[in-house]
Design a protein around this motif. Structure first.
Motif, PDB file in Angstrom:
ATOM      1  N   UNK A   1       6.655   1.667   7.447  1.00 30.60           N
ATOM      2  CA  UNK A   1       6.752   2.284   6.118  1.00 30.60           C
ATOM      3  C   UNK A   1       7.853   1.632   5.289  1.00 30.60           C
ATOM      4  N   UNK A   2       7.472   1.264   4.065  1.00 36.02           N
ATOM      5  CA  UNK A   2       8.405   0.591   3.152  1.00 36.02           C
ATOM      6  C   UNK A   2       8.311   1.242   1.778  1.00 36.02           C
ATOM      7  N   UNK A   3       9.481   1.564   1.192  1.00 35.98           N
ATOM      8  CA  UNK A   3       9.496   2.144  -0.158  1.00 35.98           C
ATOM      9  C   UNK A   3      10.792   1.750  -0.834  1.00 35.98           C
ATOM     10  N   UNK A   4      10.671   1.305  -2.075  1.00 37.29           N
ATOM     11  CA  UNK A   4      11.850   0.947  -2.839  1.00 37.29           C
ATOM     12  C   UNK A   4      11.817   1.624  -4.195  1.00 37.29           C
ATOM     13  N   UNK A   5      12.983   1.819  -4.771  1.00 35.13           N
ATOM     14  CA  UNK A   5      13.136   2.341  -6.115  1.00 35.13           C
ATOM     15  C   UNK A   5      13.929   1.300  -6.900  1.00 35.13           C
TER      16      UNK A   5
ATOM     17  N   UNK B   1       9.790  12.627   3.473  1.00 33.21           N
ATOM     18  CA  UNK B   1       9.034  13.873   3.302  1.00 33.21           C
ATOM     19  C   UNK B   1       8.083  13.764   2.111  1.00 33.21           C
ATOM     20  N   UNK B   2       8.544  13.194   1.026  1.00 33.27           N
ATOM     21  CA  UNK B   2       7.690  13.066  -0.159  1.00 33.27           C
ATOM     22  C   UNK B   2       6.517  12.135   0.098  1.00 33.27           C
TER      23      UNK B   2
ATOM     24  N   UNK C   1       4.822  10.789  -3.254  1.00 35.89           N
ATOM     25  CA  UNK C   1       5.106   9.396  -3.590  1.00 35.89           C
ATOM     26  C   UNK C   1       4.105   8.503  -2.867  1.00 35.89           C
ATOM     27  N   UNK C   2       3.931   7.301  -3.383  1.00 32.73           N
ATOM     28  CA  UNK C   2       3.093   6.315  -2.713  1.00 32.73           C
ATOM     29  C   UNK C   2       3.975   5.254  -2.067  1.00 32.73           C
ATOM     30  N   UNK C   3       3.635   4.822  -0.865  1.00 27.94           N
ATOM     31  CA  UNK C   3       4.432   3.782  -0.210  1.00 27.94           C
ATOM     32  C   UNK C   3       4.203   2.420  -0.845  1.00 27.94           C
ATOM     33  N   UNK C   4       5.173   1.548  -0.724  1.00 27.38           N
ATOM     34  CA  UNK C   4       5.027   0.160  -1.162  1.00 27.38           C
ATOM     35  C   UNK C   4       4.502  -0.723  -0.039  1.00 27.38           C
ATOM     36  N   UNK C   5       4.468  -0.183   1.157  1.00 23.85           N
ATOM     37  CA  UNK C   5       3.947  -0.924   2.297  1.00 23.85           C
ATOM     38  C   UNK C   5       3.925  -0.040   3.523  1.00 23.85           C
ATOM     39  N   UNK C   6       3.123  -0.429   4.506  1.00 22.63           N
ATOM     40  CA  UNK C   6       3.037   0.338   5.734  1.00 22.63           C
ATOM     41  C   UNK C   6       1.843   1.273   5.761  1.00 22.63           C
ATOM     42  N   UNK C   7       1.770   2.056   6.822  1.00 25.05           N
ATOM     43  CA  UNK C   7       0.630   2.946   7.044  1.00 25.05           C
ATOM     44  C   UNK C   7       1.128   4.341   7.421  1.00 25.05           C
ATOM     45  N   UNK C   8       0.515   5.367   6.823  1.00 25.42           N
ATOM     46  CA  UNK C   8       0.859   6.762   7.080  1.00 25.42           C
ATOM     47  C   UNK C   8      -0.386   7.544   7.435  1.00 25.42           C
TER      48      UNK C   8
END
Length: 317
Positions: free
Chosen positions: A14-18, A51-52, A58-65
């Motif tokens: 999982x990858x997420x950036x702001x 959690x979001x 929120x939507x991830x920028x990469x990875x799988x959930x």
């Protein structure tokens, strides 16, 4: 059968950036059904973002959930009908009564109309709010508001309950009540609880397993005992000597190999980071010097010890 096939929550890469800030960086772990799973880390470690993402906010920028077999991004509404979320600062309508707050959300959650009254009454009783149900929430204490928010998160009988710092700002009595409720939900009702906290004592007391996050990365995963055994190879030793012998005992201990620090509280000395095999030698050295030894108490490493050991490794890298 693989760990993922048994998981109710599956996180892979999982990858997420702001903007330029990376909130989550390659996070991977699985959560089993019915466990209290702790997501542990300092403020900004990535707990709330996780959690979001897991609830499709929120939507991830990469990875799988996958949560309950669903993709939170594609199946957010369907997923949120099966999960409950308690945020650190839950929004309650303070102009309405406790009963009205629950009744309104029961409608929003799609609870069958014929069941709303019974569910609301049952939750008010469970969370010890029945006697104040007709009062405006603005008159509630912080602990009462937190219990009402937890009741609200359970209205639609979610399979997974996400709790983000559920005891932040609560007094010790209210904290204990929330802890008891979390344990009951998991152990008695079989619900999965995903607990975000930076409270190390809370995590050790409640969680079956914990994931430790640091700057959006997973730095440790396991039961509190496993982490303590794996990462906390040493222990803290407490030694109590005679009232007039503390200074002499401290000098002797500090001169011994492997002793990094000795702190004092009354007549007791505390030596952190001692290997179990060193304890007999330390005690023997004090006895040979003719000191009176009244108590020797090895303290097994706690989750707090592990956490700060990990912090030290992170800062040293």
């Amino acid at each position: 059968m693989s760990e993922e096939s048994n998981a109710v929550i599956s996180i892979e890469g999982l990858y997420r950036r702001f903007g330029q800030v990376v909130a989550l960086d390659g996070l991977t772990y699985h959560v089993h059904g019915g466990e209290i799973f702790g997501c542990l880390g300092h403020n900004g470690a990535g707990k709330t973002t996780t959690v979001r993402l897991l609830n499709g906010i929120l939507e991830p920028d990469g990875g799988r959930l996958r949560v309950l077999g669903l993709d939170p991004t594609a199946d957010g509404p369907a997923l949120r009908r099966r999960t409950g979320v308690l945020t650190e600062t839950p929004s309650l309508d303070e102009r309405l009564t406790g009963r009205d707050n629950l009744s309104i959300y029961a409608d929003l959650y799609g609870v069958p109309p014929a069941e709303v009254e019974g569910r609301v009454a049952g939750l008010l009783a469970t969370f010890e709010l029945a006697g104040r149900a007709e009062e405006r929430v603005g008159n509630y204490s912080k602990g009462m508001k937190q219990r009402l928010a937890l009741a609200r998160a359970l209205l639609h009988r979610p399979e997974i309950l996400f709790l983000d710092e559920p005891t932040a700002g609560l007094d010790p009595v209210a904290t204990r009540q929330v802890h008891e409720m979390i344990t009951h939900l998991s152990h008695e009702e079989g619900r999965t609880v995903f607990l975000c906290t930076h409270n190390l004592v809370e995590a050790q007391r409640l969680c079956d397993r914990v994931a430790v996050l640091e700057h959006g990365q997973l730095v440790a995963l396991g039961t509190p005992v496993e982490l303590a055994q794996h990462l906390g190879r040493s222990q803290r030793l407490e030694v109590e000597v005679g009232a007039g012998e503390v200074d002499r005992a401290r000098e002797l201990l500090r001169a011994m190999p492997g002793v990094r620090d000795v702190t004092q509280e009354d007549h007791a000395l505390s030596i952190p980071g001692i290997d179990r095999e060193q304890v007999p030698g330390l005690v023997a050295r004090l006895a040979e010097a003719g000191l009176s030894i009244y108590r020797v108490a090895p303290q097994e490493p706690s989750l707090e010890d592990v956490y700060f050991a990990l912090q030290g490794e992170e800062n040293a890298s």
